[in-house]
Design a protein around this motif. Structure first.
Motif, mmCIF file in Angstrom:
data_model
loop_
_atom_site.group_PDB
_atom_site.id
_atom_site.type_symbol
_atom_site.label_atom_id
_atom_site.label_comp_id
_atom_site.label_asym_id
_atom_site.label_seq_id
_atom_site.Cartn_x
_atom_site.Cartn_y
_atom_site.Cartn_z
ATOM 1 N N GLY A 108 116.334 0.771 16.692
ATOM 2 C CA GLY A 108 117.310 -0.197 17.129
ATOM 3 C C GLY A 108 117.846 -0.984 15.957
ATOM 4 N N CYS A 109 118.617 -2.016 16.278
ATOM 5 C CA CYS A 109 119.228 -2.870 15.269
ATOM 6 C C CYS A 109 118.690 -4.281 15.413
ATOM 7 C CB CYS A 109 120.739 -2.854 15.416
ATOM 8 S SG CYS A 109 121.465 -1.236 15.067
ATOM 9 N N PHE A 110 118.583 -4.967 14.276
ATOM 10 C CA PHE A 110 117.892 -6.246 14.243
ATOM 11 C C PHE A 110 118.595 -7.259 13.351
ATOM 12 C CE2 PHE A 110 115.106 -2.637 14.667
ATOM 13 C CZ PHE A 110 114.423 -2.920 15.831
ATOM 14 N N ALA A 111 118.584 -8.506 13.791
ATOM 15 C CA ALA A 111 118.993 -9.629 12.945
ATOM 16 C C ALA A 111 117.757 -10.013 12.139
ATOM 17 C CB ALA A 111 119.450 -10.796 13.813
ATOM 18 N N LEU A 112 117.902 -10.108 10.819
ATOM 19 C CA LEU A 112 116.767 -10.423 9.951
ATOM 20 C C LEU A 112 116.879 -11.846 9.410
ATOM 21 C CD1 LEU A 112 116.367 -7.159 7.810
ATOM 22 C CD2 LEU A 112 115.277 -7.752 9.982
ATOM 23 N N TYR A 113 115.753 -12.548 9.422
ATOM 24 C CA TYR A 113 115.669 -13.913 8.907
ATOM 25 C C TYR A 113 114.515 -14.022 7.928
ATOM 26 C CZ TYR A 113 118.823 -15.565 12.563
ATOM 27 O OH TYR A 113 119.914 -15.782 13.366
ATOM 28 N N ARG A 114 114.718 -14.731 6.827
ATOM 29 C CA ARG A 114 113.646 -15.013 5.877
ATOM 30 C C ARG A 114 112.980 -16.310 6.301
ATOM 31 N NH1 ARG A 114 111.499 -13.386 2.185
ATOM 32 N NH2 ARG A 114 112.980 -11.869 1.432
ATOM 33 N N CYS A 119 108.367 -13.113 3.548
ATOM 34 C CA CYS A 119 108.250 -12.911 4.994
ATOM 35 C C CYS A 119 109.640 -12.820 5.600
ATOM 36 C CB CYS A 119 107.487 -14.052 5.649
ATOM 37 S SG CYS A 119 107.179 -13.740 7.413
ATOM 38 N N VAL A 120 109.844 -11.752 6.350
ATOM 39 C CA VAL A 120 111.086 -11.548 7.092
ATOM 40 C C VAL A 120 110.701 -11.320 8.541
ATOM 41 C CG1 VAL A 120 113.082 -10.026 7.385
ATOM 42 C CG2 VAL A 120 112.255 -10.555 5.088
ATOM 43 N N ILE A 121 111.426 -11.970 9.450
ATOM 44 C CA ILE A 121 111.202 -11.735 10.867
ATOM 45 C C ILE A 121 112.453 -11.099 11.453
ATOM 46 C CG2 ILE A 121 109.456 -13.526 11.183
ATOM 47 C CD1 ILE A 121 111.603 -15.341 12.305
#
Length: 160
Positions: A108-114, A119-121
């Motif tokens: 799938g596709c994901f929005a990534l946040y640091r 650490c990336v969620i």
């Protein structure tokens, strides 16, 4: 001109201002979503390329605590492994989303946040054909980190 007047000039700025007033979201440089004591930085397409390309990431699924490892090769190929399965596929960036496309019908596709130095969620996007920002209260799907460095991932926390 005071801060309230400036923020009220657009719908987006009004929403951000409202969130700031309620203490749920901290915004900096227009690309940050977070909490009152933690800040989540949304990764741009260029940052995703820089963070992911040619690296191996380890991670943990928020829902079930299963650990995984994923190699993001510079040619766009990827290798995934967890205690349940091993998969191969491709990774691409579409509309600011990081997408994993496996040989099996998963991914799938994901929005990534640091959330820290290493650490990336990720937040699962419902549709890769348009940009996505997870709603407040959404719990991330995974926490992951560059396996060549010590993880700085905190416990999974929802946005807002």
């Amino acid at each position: 001109m005071n801060l309230a007047t400036v923020l009220q000039r657009s719908v987006l700025k009004r929403h951000i201002f409202s969130a700031l007033l309620t203490g749920f979201v901290f915004v900096q440089s227009g690309n940050v979503v977070g909490q009152t004591d933690k800040t989540l930085y949304r990764l741009s397409e260029a940052q995703i390329l820089s963070e992911i390309t040619g690296k191996t990431f380890e991670g943990i699924y928020t829902r079930d605590g299963v650990s995984f490892s994923e190699i993001y090769k510079s040619n766009g190929e990827l290798d995934y492994r967890d205690e349940r399965e091993t998969l191969s596929g491709q990774w691409v960036i579409k509309n600011g989303l990081f997408c994993n496309l496996y040989t099996k019908p998963v991914g799938g596709c994901f929005a990534l946040y640091r959330t820290g130095p290493n650490c990336v969620i990720s937040y699962s996007a419902p549709d890769e054909t348009r940009p996505y920002t997870p709603p407040a209260g959404t719990i991330p799907g995974v926490r992951m980190w560059d396996s060549s460095k010590a993880s700085t991932c905190p416990d999974a926390q929802p946005i807002g």
